[in-house]
Enzyme design. Structure first.
Site, PDB file in Angstrom:
ATOM      1  N   GLN A 197     -47.954 -29.112 -29.160  1.00 37.91           N
ATOM      2  CA  GLN A 197     -48.944 -29.067 -30.073  1.00 37.91           C
ATOM      3  C   GLN A 197     -49.683 -27.904 -29.831  1.00 37.91           C
ATOM      4  O   GLN A 197     -50.335 -27.877 -28.513  1.00 37.91           O
ATOM      5  CB  GLN A 197     -49.628 -30.387 -30.448  1.00 37.91           C
ATOM      6  CG  GLN A 197     -50.861 -30.278 -31.403  1.00 37.91           C
ATOM      7  CD  GLN A 197     -51.750 -31.492 -31.333  1.00 37.91           C
ATOM      8  OE1 GLN A 197     -52.329 -31.624 -30.617  1.00 37.91           O
ATOM      9  NE2 GLN A 197     -51.707 -32.047 -32.531  1.00 37.91           N
ATOM     10  N   TYR A 206     -61.368 -29.849 -34.722  1.00 40.09           N
ATOM     11  CA  TYR A 206     -60.984 -28.605 -33.814  1.00 40.09           C
ATOM     12  C   TYR A 206     -61.327 -27.515 -34.714  1.00 40.09           C
ATOM     13  O   TYR A 206     -61.326 -27.533 -35.959  1.00 40.09           O
ATOM     14  CB  TYR A 206     -59.686 -29.046 -33.181  1.00 40.09           C
ATOM     15  CG  TYR A 206     -59.841 -29.973 -31.861  1.00 40.09           C
ATOM     16  CD1 TYR A 206     -59.080 -31.110 -31.958  1.00 40.09           C
ATOM     17  CD2 TYR A 206     -60.915 -30.053 -31.208  1.00 40.09           C
ATOM     18  CE1 TYR A 206     -59.327 -32.208 -31.419  1.00 40.09           C
ATOM     19  CE2 TYR A 206     -61.074 -31.019 -30.189  1.00 40.09           C
ATOM     20  CZ  TYR A 206     -60.287 -32.248 -30.589  1.00 40.09           C
ATOM     21  OH  TYR A 206     -60.521 -33.445 -29.705  1.00 40.09           O
ATOM     22  N   ARG A 255     -50.512 -30.658 -38.239  1.00 45.08           N
ATOM     23  CA  ARG A 255     -51.120 -31.841 -38.101  1.00 45.08           C
ATOM     24  C   ARG A 255     -52.582 -31.542 -39.119  1.00 45.08           C
ATOM     25  O   ARG A 255     -53.383 -30.777 -38.848  1.00 45.08           O
ATOM     26  CB  ARG A 255     -51.578 -32.140 -36.766  1.00 45.08           C
ATOM     27  CG  ARG A 255     -51.514 -33.748 -36.982  1.00 45.08           C
ATOM     28  CD  ARG A 255     -52.062 -34.564 -35.549  1.00 45.08           C
ATOM     29  NE  ARG A 255     -51.547 -35.954 -35.146  1.00 45.08           N
ATOM     30  CZ  ARG A 255     -51.963 -36.880 -34.513  1.00 45.08           C
ATOM     31  NH1 ARG A 255     -52.966 -36.275 -33.561  1.00 45.08           N
ATOM     32  NH2 ARG A 255     -51.832 -37.809 -34.325  1.00 45.08           N
ATOM     33  N   GLY A 287     -49.262 -43.406 -31.474  1.00 38.14           N
ATOM     34  CA  GLY A 287     -50.022 -42.863 -30.150  1.00 38.14           C
ATOM     35  C   GLY A 287     -49.750 -44.055 -28.883  1.00 38.14           C
ATOM     36  O   GLY A 287     -48.854 -43.932 -28.186  1.00 38.14           O
TER      37      GLY A 287
HETATM   38  C1  8OZ Z   1     -56.766 -33.531 -28.874  1.00 35.24           C
HETATM   39  C2  8OZ Z   1     -57.444 -34.657 -29.308  1.00 35.24           C
HETATM   40  C3  8OZ Z   1     -57.200 -35.058 -30.611  1.00 35.24           C
HETATM   41  O1  8OZ Z   1     -56.661 -34.409 -31.452  1.00 35.24           O
HETATM   42  O2  8OZ Z   1     -57.921 -36.107 -30.884  1.00 35.24           O
HETATM   43  C4  8OZ Z   1     -57.959 -35.282 -27.972  1.00 35.24           C
HETATM   44  C5  8OZ Z   1     -58.908 -34.902 -27.161  1.00 35.24           C
HETATM   45  C6  8OZ Z   1     -59.620 -35.729 -26.269  1.00 35.24           C
HETATM   46  C7  8OZ Z   1     -59.396 -37.008 -26.258  1.00 35.24           C
HETATM   47  C8  8OZ Z   1     -58.455 -37.607 -27.219  1.00 35.24           C
HETATM   48  C9  8OZ Z   1     -57.776 -36.824 -28.076  1.00 35.24           C
END
Ligand code: 8OZ
Length: 358
Positions: free
Chosen positions: A98, A179, A226, A316
């Site tokens: 990813q 993000y 995603r 998950g």
């Molecule tokens: C990459 C993460 C996401 O997509 O939520 C993430 C980052 C930090 C802790 C949990 C998950």
């Protein structure tokens, strides 16, 4: 017969079953943002998944937002991922990585000297991250300049080439969970007035350009994306997600031949019904594979496959505590409880030491 254990092709990815290992951040990277020395064992133990999606891996130094997450942009990182891919392949598994850029969900202490997190606009998220000093508020970001967008897209191309060199079967573009790409999509974070902000067309532009670039490098049939239309993760929201995400999916479909879309339904790791959203309408706009995620158990997963609502289901936390999840689901065996204290950071404990059925 249960569809969950039947094979399926997602683009060029041939899955032996429809049980997908969701991307899971474990914060166990070694110095140099290398995957853990135990990562080959950890992912190898879980190779019976139809498809493994690795933990989110940053595409560049500015793409990192948490302590000890791995990268996929240097020769050392490529070399460290190779044994992970080889172990999963040796055990008959399939694995994609990813590709991650956190955008504003970061802290200056994690970034190169003098850098601050980048985002569509200079709006700090109501979110925390973890650094050497524990949980801290994320830093104030700066708005990415229009002239920096091409460099960002090139960083995704570069990371995709690195993923190919490491031997991954494909890549998943992380466009979810608040993000960077999700920040550009949703108006809670994107207040730009240039070609990347304002209208839905403009706010879906970066997603489209990044995925098109990645697909040109590795092939659309080895590229997944995603999305998380209504998640409140990392302080993000949009004023009208349904038309936004329907247009986003239409644009992804126009690329042609993408392997899959991986959709988090509801709040990530939380309430599936946090907001009304028509996921079937979204799927109707996409011709590739469809992976659903968030709180599925065996019966929910089988039901979703039977009614044609998905081609595969991502699990998950169940994969964290059950390396042999596929076998346990098939045999309706009890699942190991999850140890929440060893989710993030540390070593073998809570990582490679969960038991399999004898
Ligand atoms: C990459 C993460 C996401 O997509 O939520 C993430 C980052 C930090 C802790 C949990 C998950």
């Amino acid at each position: 017969p249960d569809l969950l254990f039947s094979p399926v092709r997602l683009g060029a990815l041939s899955l032996a079953n429809r049980v997908v290992m969701a991307p899971l951040t474990r914060n166990r990277a070694e110095r140099g943002q290398l995957p853990s020395a135990l990562a080959a064992e950890y992912y190898g133990q879980r190779a019976s998944a139809g498809l493994i999606i690795t933990e989110a891996s940053q595409i560049s130094p500015l793409g990192q937002g948490y302590l000890d997450t791995p990268g996929i942009y240097t020769p050392g990182q490529i070399a460290a991922w190779k044994p992970v891919v080889d172990e999963v392949h040796a055990r008959g598994g399939r694995i994609v990585i990813q590709l991650w850029h956190v955008g504003r969900i970061s802290h200056t202490s994690l970034l190169p000297e003098g850098e601050v997190p980048v985002a569509p606009s200079a709006i700090r998220a109501e979110a925390k991250t973890f650094t050497e000093d524990g949980f801290v508020d994320v830093s104030e970001p700066r708005a990415l300049g229009l002239e920096e967008i091409d460099g960002l897209v090139e960083d995704f191309r570069h990371a995709t080439r690195c993923a190919m060199e490491a031997g991954f079967d494909g890549v998943e573009v992380h466009a979810a969970n608040g993000y960077l790409i999700d920040q550009f999509l949703r108006d809670g974070a994107n207040q730009r007035s240039d070609a990347y902000g304002g209208s839905i067309e403009n706010r879906t532009r970066l997603l489209f350009e990044v995925v098109q670039a990645v697909a040109e490098v590795i092939g659309a049939e080895r590229t997944g994306v995603r999305l998380s239309p209504v998640t409140p993760a990392n302080g993000l929201h949009d004023s009208d997600p349904q038309p936004l995400f329907e247009r986003a999916v239409e644009r992804l479909d126009s690329i042609g031949g993408l392997a899959y879309l991986h959709v988090i339904e509801g709040a990530t790791g939380g309430d599936r019904d946090i907001a009304p959203f028509d996921y079937a309408a979204l799927r109707a706009k996409f011709g590739g594979g469809w992976i659903v995620n968030n709180g599925y158990d065996r019966d929910m997963a089988e039901a979703a496959l039977e009614r044609g609502a998905a081609d595969a289901v991502a699990f998950g936390t169940a994969f964290i505590s059950n390396p042999d999840l596929v076998r346990r689901l098939r045999e309706n065996a009890p699942l190991n409880p999850l140890d929440k204290d060893t989710l993030y950071g540390g070593g073998a404990q809570g990582y490679t030491d969960y038991p399999t059925l004898d």
